[in-house]
Design a protein around this motif. Structure first.
Motif, mmCIF file in Angstrom:
data_model
loop_
_atom_site.group_PDB
_atom_site.id
_atom_site.type_symbol
_atom_site.label_atom_id
_atom_site.label_comp_id
_atom_site.label_asym_id
_atom_site.label_seq_id
_atom_site.Cartn_x
_atom_site.Cartn_y
_atom_site.Cartn_z
ATOM 1 N N LEU A 153 -3.521 -19.212 1.914
ATOM 2 C CA LEU A 153 -4.409 -18.106 1.568
ATOM 3 C C LEU A 153 -5.697 -18.726 1.039
ATOM 4 O O LEU A 153 -5.635 -19.501 0.061
ATOM 5 N N ASN A 154 -6.802 -18.467 1.686
ATOM 6 C CA ASN A 154 -8.078 -19.110 1.319
ATOM 7 C C ASN A 154 -7.915 -20.626 1.234
ATOM 8 O O ASN A 154 -8.432 -21.268 0.306
ATOM 9 N N GLY A 155 -7.101 -21.164 2.177
ATOM 10 C CA GLY A 155 -6.920 -22.611 2.263
ATOM 11 C C GLY A 155 -5.879 -23.186 1.315
ATOM 12 O O GLY A 155 -5.588 -24.378 1.338
ATOM 13 N N LYS A 156 -5.276 -22.354 0.470
ATOM 14 C CA LYS A 156 -4.322 -22.865 -0.541
ATOM 15 C C LYS A 156 -2.903 -22.416 -0.186
ATOM 16 O O LYS A 156 -2.681 -21.253 0.180
ATOM 17 N N SER A 157 -1.930 -23.347 -0.291
ATOM 18 C CA SER A 157 -0.543 -23.021 0.056
ATOM 19 C C SER A 157 0.038 -22.055 -0.966
ATOM 20 O O SER A 157 -0.116 -22.249 -2.174
ATOM 21 N N ILE A 158 0.688 -20.997 -0.471
ATOM 22 C CA ILE A 158 1.216 -19.969 -1.375
ATOM 23 C C ILE A 158 2.702 -19.756 -1.126
ATOM 24 O O ILE A 158 3.236 -20.121 -0.070
ATOM 25 N N PHE A 159 3.351 -19.108 -2.125
ATOM 26 C CA PHE A 159 4.734 -18.647 -1.963
ATOM 27 C C PHE A 159 4.700 -17.135 -2.102
ATOM 28 O O PHE A 159 4.130 -16.604 -3.054
ATOM 29 N N LEU A 160 5.266 -16.436 -1.123
ATOM 30 C CA LEU A 160 5.265 -14.964 -1.154
ATOM 31 C C LEU A 160 6.387 -14.479 -2.064
ATOM 32 O O LEU A 160 7.563 -14.538 -1.703
ATOM 33 N N ARG A 161 6.021 -14.038 -3.267
ATOM 34 C CA ARG A 161 6.995 -13.510 -4.247
ATOM 35 C C ARG A 161 7.074 -12.008 -3.996
ATOM 36 O O ARG A 161 6.226 -11.247 -4.476
ATOM 37 N N GLY A 162 8.028 -11.599 -3.175
ATOM 38 C CA GLY A 162 7.981 -10.228 -2.681
ATOM 39 C C GLY A 162 9.133 -9.341 -3.071
ATOM 40 O O GLY A 162 10.056 -9.731 -3.785
ATOM 41 N N ILE A 163 9.057 -8.129 -2.595
ATOM 42 C CA ILE A 163 10.118 -7.133 -2.704
ATOM 43 C C ILE A 163 9.925 -6.144 -1.555
ATOM 44 O O ILE A 163 8.780 -5.876 -1.157
ATOM 45 N N CYS A 164 11.021 -5.661 -1.018
ATOM 46 C CA CYS A 164 10.934 -4.625 0.027
ATOM 47 C C CYS A 164 10.838 -3.254 -0.628
ATOM 48 O O CYS A 164 11.427 -3.022 -1.687
ATOM 49 N N ILE A 165 10.072 -2.375 0.005
ATOM 50 C CA ILE A 165 9.896 -1.010 -0.521
ATOM 51 C C ILE A 165 10.040 -0.010 0.625
ATOM 52 O O ILE A 165 9.498 -0.241 1.705
ATOM 53 N N HIS A 166 10.796 1.058 0.397
ATOM 54 C CA HIS A 166 10.793 2.183 1.335
ATOM 55 C C HIS A 166 9.771 3.198 0.828
ATOM 56 O O HIS A 166 9.489 3.248 -0.371
ATOM 57 N N GLU A 167 9.230 4.044 1.711
ATOM 58 C CA GLU A 167 8.210 5.011 1.302
ATOM 59 C C GLU A 167 8.903 6.240 0.712
ATOM 60 O O GLU A 167 8.964 7.314 1.330
ATOM 61 N N GLU A 168 9.470 6.050 -0.472
ATOM 62 C CA GLU A 168 10.233 7.136 -1.081
ATOM 63 C C GLU A 168 9.960 7.141 -2.576
ATOM 64 O O GLU A 168 9.894 6.078 -3.200
ATOM 65 N N ASN A 169 9.761 8.302 -3.131
ATOM 66 C CA ASN A 169 9.701 8.414 -4.586
ATOM 67 C C ASN A 169 11.127 8.694 -5.014
ATOM 68 O O ASN A 169 11.615 9.821 -4.907
ATOM 69 N N ALA A 170 11.807 7.609 -5.474
ATOM 70 C CA ALA A 170 13.254 7.706 -5.736
ATOM 71 C C ALA A 170 13.568 8.801 -6.734
ATOM 72 O O ALA A 170 14.507 9.568 -6.574
ATOM 73 N N MET A 171 12.722 8.921 -7.750
ATOM 74 C CA MET A 171 13.030 9.917 -8.769
ATOM 75 C C MET A 171 12.960 11.335 -8.196
ATOM 76 O O MET A 171 13.723 12.210 -8.561
ATOM 77 N N ARG A 172 12.010 11.555 -7.272
ATOM 78 C CA ARG A 172 11.880 12.878 -6.647
ATOM 79 C C ARG A 172 12.877 13.002 -5.486
ATOM 80 O O ARG A 172 13.221 14.086 -5.033
ATOM 81 N N GLY A 173 13.331 11.819 -5.026
ATOM 82 C CA GLY A 173 14.306 11.837 -3.936
ATOM 83 C C GLY A 173 13.711 12.345 -2.645
ATOM 84 O O GLY A 173 14.368 12.993 -1.845
ATOM 85 N N GLY A 174 12.413 12.043 -2.455
ATOM 86 C CA GLY A 174 11.733 12.504 -1.238
ATOM 87 C C GLY A 174 10.682 11.503 -0.797
ATOM 88 O O GLY A 174 10.414 10.510 -1.498
ATOM 89 N N ARG A 175 10.049 11.772 0.374
ATOM 90 C CA ARG A 175 9.025 10.861 0.883
ATOM 91 C C ARG A 175 7.910 10.716 -0.132
ATOM 92 O O ARG A 175 7.462 11.694 -0.740
#
Ligand code: GCU
Length: 606
Positions: free
Chosen positions: A313-335
């Motif tokens: 990234l911009n010439g510098k080696s990176i580690f992708l510290r990630g998480i997967c996300i679904h398009e859901e508002n879990a608390m509302r239990g909907g999209r």
């Protein structure tokens, strides 16, 4: 030759009348929202669309007022009319219908939406467009009884010009939404997420002058740090329009003449660029000016490439510290659909120590990618070519390509997006390889400045995890999902796992993890307990650290999410429980295991 051309045209016919050229950056245009309460009619037998001979009303010679899109009301007490939107219940738009109405929770089929509105053009020579952020799955759109067109694909935007159809008063907009799943669709019949139906994202009217800025790309030239390059596309150009690009902070203010098709290709040099990165998500105010309009955008500039096993990234080696996300508002239990929804997810991701998220398995709404730009979070964006899509079907391929085009058109100016993903866990076959190669080519023809990947297939032979999926050759990043200790493999042996990865490319574990019911406690040997999940993560992270060329991970998944495939009573009850956070927003023990690991990675890749 003629025969094959004819066949091709017949194949493409359903795509004509599809949404027109997409307007981008609608948030900074002259818009009027149509969000709010819309009337709806549930129509499982599509009575509002077909007559009793199952002929589609909008294909008939003569108009039949029984068609729901005429929004017809009896003109006398004796007249027989068997539908009435205005006496029908309402749903909120944007929003899925499943989480708004209990009786629609499992509903898959057709629902008709109706919204009335008045609209006076501010200038009679202006033009008006109707824009949808997304509708799941197939939308047929009618205004004042006239069919505007069809759109297929539940996660990308589309628009129609309505200048000649709109009236100053009493417009009635009717949308037939059908979320039925079918084999040749994208996604296909089988997914591990809830098939939320409805007008799931913002709806707006966009007023433009007769010639206007429709689309543009303003990003760094591929692998060139001091050159901003791209194009501007005017709609309805008369030729020689003057187009000016100004970036005040970089003292850039340059004018160009559009060609007869309204296109400008440009390059702008600057040695003063402050590059976008997670630690400094710099966005520049960028203005595109014509005689009729000034369109503002906030754009970050960064380079992203791979070099052997490294992601630079911009010439510098990176580690992708990630998480997967679904398009859901879990608390509302909907999209999820709003900036507020996006802020909930990205704030948790930041808290976890993330500099990257995988938006699974389809393009999410524009709010979350714009917020990722601002919050400094890199993004993996994907189209729902998921599991067993029908790879031999040309319509399916064109549909996938169309979804890709709409996603890339909408998001190509977002610095946060570093990876376009073509697919997830698709079984290896010749038709599949051909299909994915076509998608890769299509992507590169639209945007060659970002990395390409997909969740590839892998297998285990004699205790060695082998990643030699043929299609890996065409990917910039070798990514795969690895569920050691959940769908197979021993947690005890995980740290000593053996690997044979065919490609000298960066490796990203696009998914790993296991389920736990938040609040359920026990020993590390008891599945579904938080302790089992925590131990699973501890062992998997030890394994992952030792994978050759490992340059990133995105555990499955930030939150528990709804899935019709998860039916275990008491534990699942319709939820996939692999979240690090429950659907009530409570963090599980494993959340902190990942947080620790990311702190370490942050040190390592300072
Ligand atoms: C798969 C898939 C996800 C699914 C997950 C799971 O790998 O990509 O969509 O939800 O595993 O089984 O939980």
């Amino acid at each position: 030759m003629l025969k094959s051309l004819l066949i091709k045209i017949v194949f493409l016919l359903p795509f004509i009348g599809l949404s027109q050229d997409l307007l981008i950056n609608t948030g900074n245009r002259n818009t009027t929202t149509l969000n709010g309460t819309w009337h709806y009619i549930v129509d499982p037998y599509e009575t509002g669309y077909y007559n009793y001979r199952y002929e589609a009303f909008d294909q008939l010679e003569k108009d039949d007022l029984a068609a729901f899109y005429f929004n017809y009301h009896p003109s006398s007490k004796i007249e027989r009319v068997e539908s009435d939107f205005d006496k029908s219940p309402t749903l909120l738009v944007p929003g899925d219908w499943n989480s708004q109405e209990d009786k629609l929770f499992y509903y898959e089929g057709t629902i008709w939406y109706k919204r009335s509105f008045d609209y006076q053009l501010s200038n009679t020579s202006n033009r008006l467009f109707l824009y949808f952020g997304a509708i799941n799955y197939k939308a047929e759109v009618y205004l004042n009884g006239k069919k505007l067109g069809v759109h297929e694909g539940g996660f990308t935007p589309f628009n129609f010009e309505v200048t000649s159809v709109v009236k100053p008063k009493d417009n009635y907009l009717v949308v037939k939404v059908d979320n039925k799943r079918f084999k040749d669709a994208v996604p296909t019949l089988n997914t591990d997420w809830w098939n939320y139906g409805g007008i799931t994202r913002d709806v707006k009217l966009i007023e433009e002058s007769s010639t206007f800025i429709q689309d543009y790309k303003i990003q760094l030239k591929k692998d060139v740090k001091n050159t901003i390059a791209g194009f501007i596309k005017l709609n309805n150009a008369t030729g020689n329009e003057k187009v000016t690009i100004s970036i005040p902070e970089l003292k850039i203010n340059q004018s160009f003449s559009a060609d007869s098709n309204g296109n400008v290709q440009f390059e702008l040099k600057s040695k003063k660029i402050n590059y976008w990165s997670p630690s400094s998500p710099k966005l520049y105010d960028v203005y595109i000016k014509t005689a009729h309009q000034t369109l503002k955008d906030e754009i970050g500039f960064r380079t992203i490439k791979t070099d052997g096993p490294d992601i630079l990234l911009n010439g510098k080696s990176i580690f992708l510290r990630g998480i997967c996300i679904h398009e859901e508002n879990a608390m509302r239990g909907g999209r999820a659909y709003s900036e507020a929804d996006a802020l909930v997810s990205l704030t948790w991701a930041k808290e976890l120590g993330c500099n990257y998220v995988r938006l699974a398995h389809y393009p999410h709404n524009e709010h979350i990618v714009k917020l990722a730009d601002k919050m400094g979070i890199m993004v993996w964006e994907e189209i729902p070519v998921y599991w067993t899509v029908n790879f031999s079907n040309e319509k399916t391929l064109n549909n996938a390509k169309n979804q890709l085009a709409e996603a890339i058109t909408r998001d190509k100016n977002r610095a946060s997006i570093i990876i376009w993903s073509m697919a997830n866990e698709t079984p290896i076959s010749e038709p599949r390889n051909t299909f994915l190669k076509e998608l890769i080519q299509h992507t590169k023809s639209m945007d060659a400045t970002r990395l390409i990947s997909a969740a590839l297939e892998k297998h285990n032979k004699d205790g060695v995890n082998i990643v030699d999926d043929e299609i890996g050759k065409y990917m910039d990043i070798v990514a795969f999902n690895q569920y050691t200790g959940w769908y197979g493999g021993s947690l005890e042996d995980a740290p000593e796992a053996k690997w044979s990865i065919k490609y000298n490319k960066p490796v990203v574990i696009s998914e790993f993890g296991g389920g736990a019911l938040q609040g359920l406690h026990g020993t590390i040997k008891e599945r579904w307990t938080e302790e089992y999940q925590e131990y699973l993560y501890q062992q998997n992270l030890k394994m992952i650290e030792r994978i050759p060329n490992i340059r990133g991970t995105s555990p499955w998944i930030l939150n528990d999410f709804r899935s019709p495939k998860r039916v275990l009573p008491v534990i699942q009850d319709g939820w996939n429980r692999k979240g690090l956070i429950s659907n009530n927003g409570i963090k599980k023990k494993a959340f902190f295991t990942v947080k620790e690991f990311y702190k370490k990675m942050q040190q390592q890749y300072k």
